[in-house]
Enzyme design. Structure first.
Site, PDB file in Angstrom:
ATOM      1  N   PRO A 171       1.748   1.943  10.448  1.00  0.00           N
ATOM      2  CA  PRO A 171       0.376   2.007  10.981  1.00  0.00           C
ATOM      3  C   PRO A 171      -0.556   2.953  10.243  1.00  0.00           C
ATOM      4  O   PRO A 171      -0.958   4.009  10.750  1.00  0.00           O
ATOM      5  CB  PRO A 171       0.595   2.460  12.432  1.00  0.00           C
ATOM      6  N   CYS A 172      -0.958   2.564   9.040  1.00  0.00           N
ATOM      7  CA  CYS A 172      -1.835   3.410   8.236  1.00  0.00           C
ATOM      8  C   CYS A 172      -3.205   3.623   8.876  1.00  0.00           C
ATOM      9  O   CYS A 172      -3.916   4.558   8.501  1.00  0.00           O
ATOM     10  CB  CYS A 172      -1.988   2.829   6.837  1.00  0.00           C
TER      11      CYS A 172
END
Length: 203
Positions: A171-172
């Site tokens: 989950p950047c």
């Protein structure tokens, strides 16, 4: 090893491309072009570099969900072709979770197995650490570097995020700059803000 590719859509968001092999996600890319009206021009991650841009016409078509067939591609030297059942169980489960996540539900993605065998030690540590950042929380590039065992390597973390080939599963969008929301590759800040808003984060 054969990589199975499944293309699917999420209403109001865009088109996803999921590659799986041996029960793990090899890559996941998501094209947010539907948000801009630019078709498939906007995308997250490294679609242009991760996928071979010269598909082998001898390969079978990709597995498809939602009726959008596309040609199969060679993926890092491995054949990518369709599943005889349109999509494997691992692909369907992963896609169902992505749809739940983008629908604002509590879709859990951190426990989906991903292929990180080709990662360096630091890349592996950053990815593993980032996957532990819970929904609704954010971490700065510098904080993530420190948590991954390399204080001061915030720029390197930014590079890892910019080349993330596991959209949402890594989950950047939860990684922000020290003084603001930070970038989100070619998808743009508006998409990052919308993803964070799904988790109750306002930046």
């Amino acid at each position: 090893m054969t990589v199975e590719r499944t293309t699917y859509t999420v209403a109001g968001w865009g088109v996803g491309d999921l590659w799986t092999a041996d029960g793990v996600v090899v890559a996941h890319d998501f094209d947010f072009g539907v948000l801009s009206g630019q078709g498939r021009d906007l995308h997250l991650g490294t679609k242009a570099t991760f996928r071979d841009t010269s598909p082998d016409p001898a390969l079978a078509g990709a597995a498809v969900l939602d009726g959008r067939p596309e040609p199969a591609l060679a993926l890092n030297g491995r054949a990518a072709r369709s599943s005889p059942e349109r999509a494997t169980k691992i692909a369907r489960d992963a896609i169902d979770r992505v749809r739940a996540f983008l629908g604002g539900g509590d879709g859990e993605l951190a426990d989906v197995a991903i292929d990180v065998d080709s990662c360096t030690w630091f890349q592996h540590e950053v990815i593993t650490t980032l996957r532990r950042v819970p929904r609704g929380e954010v971490v700065s590039y510098g904080e993530l570097a420190a948590l991954a065992g390399r204080p001061g390597a915030g720029r390197a973390v930014g590079t890892i995020c910019a080349t993330n080939r596991f959209a949402f599963f890594v989950p950047c969008h939860r990684v922000v700059s020290a003084d603001g929301i930070g970038g989100y590759g070619t998808a743009g800040v508006a998409v990052k803000r919308r993803l964070l808003a799904l988790e109750g984060v306002s930046l």
